[in-house]
Design a protein around this motif. Structure first.
Motif, PDB file in Angstrom:
ATOM      1  N   PHE A 157      73.018 102.743  93.733  1.00 12.21           N
ATOM      2  CA  PHE A 157      71.566 102.605  93.857  1.00 12.21           C
ATOM      3  C   PHE A 157      70.785 103.575  92.975  1.00 12.21           C
ATOM      4  N   MET A 158      71.472 104.431  92.223  1.00 13.92           N
ATOM      5  CA  MET A 158      70.752 105.425  91.423  1.00 13.92           C
ATOM      6  C   MET A 158      69.846 104.777  90.374  1.00 13.92           C
ATOM      7  N   LEU A 198      65.826 105.576  90.090  1.00 10.95           N
ATOM      8  CA  LEU A 198      65.158 106.013  88.859  1.00 10.95           C
ATOM      9  C   LEU A 198      63.995 105.089  88.503  1.00 10.95           C
ATOM     10  N   SER A 199      64.178 103.804  88.728  1.00  7.60           N
ATOM     11  CA  SER A 199      63.139 102.844  88.346  1.00  7.60           C
ATOM     12  C   SER A 199      61.887 102.992  89.207  1.00  7.60           C
ATOM     13  N   TRP A 200      62.055 103.440  90.466  1.00 15.36           N
ATOM     14  CA  TRP A 200      60.916 103.536  91.384  1.00 15.36           C
ATOM     15  C   TRP A 200      59.835 104.479  90.870  1.00 15.36           C
ATOM     16  N   THR A 201      60.237 105.537  90.177  1.00 11.94           N
ATOM     17  CA  THR A 201      59.265 106.567  89.782  1.00 11.94           C
ATOM     18  C   THR A 201      59.206 106.747  88.267  1.00 11.94           C
ATOM     19  N   LEU A 259      71.071 115.196  97.898  1.00  8.83           N
ATOM     20  CA  LEU A 259      71.790 113.974  98.269  1.00  8.83           C
ATOM     21  C   LEU A 259      73.281 114.180  98.055  1.00  8.83           C
ATOM     22  N   GLN A 260      74.070 113.434  98.816  1.00  8.82           N
ATOM     23  CA  GLN A 260      75.528 113.514  98.734  1.00  8.82           C
ATOM     24  C   GLN A 260      76.062 112.100  98.502  1.00  8.82           C
ATOM     25  N   LEU A 261      75.863 111.596  97.281  1.00 11.77           N
ATOM     26  CA  LEU A 261      76.126 110.197  96.963  1.00 11.77           C
ATOM     27  C   LEU A 261      77.572 109.792  97.246  1.00 11.77           C
TER      28      LEU A 261
END
Length: 243
Positions: A135-136, A140-143, A156-158
């Motif tokens: 989902f990274m 990134l696209s959100w902001t 975060l602990q992906l």
């Protein structure tokens, strides 16, 4: 063992079905594309009939005010149908720390889903995972504004989707936990650093600017999304996943 996997064609569901099938179980994927609608109830009775285990990996299509009603209706329908169909175990996938982020309505909705399962008529297991590596790009696209990506320092602990799927499949064929199992990736990074790591590995002209007011994860207090207490650590590192 017959296992009905609702949301069985998605990112996690398809991997769970494959893992269970490889182990010799009759894992049947169900989704809107197979004619099963957990909101209207269409096809739900038939999907879970005769299944020893029901794995519910369906997800709200939005993160907004509609998400609580999605989880309430879908869980009501699945719990009722599963109970009538004789299921002895129901498994859902939730989020590590969701109960510690009350300002995000989607996270409150996931806590609601957990509570409905706990109070339902079927023995249960909850697998709580941290945020998915897959989902990274979306995060990134959100902001993104032009060539700038604004990200907060939220830790975060992906975890890799395959590691989540392996855990869900393992829990599904075991005895009901009547509780929760937390699973997380092996490394903790601030989100802005994760953005830089991602763009260094996959450069596209964007750069990260730290902004603790940017995006959904700015609403997360402190390290609320980092597991506390007992947690299973998955093997896949983000650097290896990226490569």
């Amino acid at each position: 063992m017959k296992i009905a996997v609702l949301g069985g064609t998605g990112l996690i569901g398809s991997r769970v079905v494959r893992k269970l099938s490889e182990a010799g179980h009759e894992a049947v994927p169900h989704s809107m594309s197979t004619g099963v609608d957990v909101i209207t109830g269409q096809g739900v009775e038939e999907a879970v009939a005769g299944a020893a285990v029901v794995v519910n990996l369906t997800n709200s299509p939005t993160f907004d005010d509609a998400s609580p009603e999605f989880f309430r209706t879908s869980m009501d329908n699945l719990l009722a149908a599963g109970h009538r169909g004789g299921a002895g175990h129901m498994v859902i996938l939730s989020i590590v720390g969701a109960d510690r982020v009350p300002d995000l309505i989607y996270y409150r909705a996931k806590v609601l889903q957990e509570d409905l399962l706990k109070s339902g008529p079927i023995p249960y297991s909850i697998v709580r995972a941290t945020q998915f590596m897959e989902f990274m790009d979306a995060v990134l696209s959100w902001t993104t504004e032009g060539d700038i990506v604004r990200l907060p320092t939220t830790p975060l602990q992906l975890i890799a989707a395959q590691d989540v799927s392996n855990t869900v499949a393992e829990v599904a064929v075991g005895a009901p936990l009547n509780g929760a199992l937390d699973v997380a990736g092996p490394d903790i990074f601030p989100l802005d650093e994760l953005g830089r790591i991602t763009l260094n590995a996959r450069p596209d002209g964007r750069r990260v600017v730290t902004d603790d007011t940017a995006g959904m994860f700015a609403e997360v207090p402190g390290d609320a999304l980092i597991p506390k207490g007992d947690v299973r650590i998955a093997p896949t590192h983000y650097s290896d996943w990226l490569s």
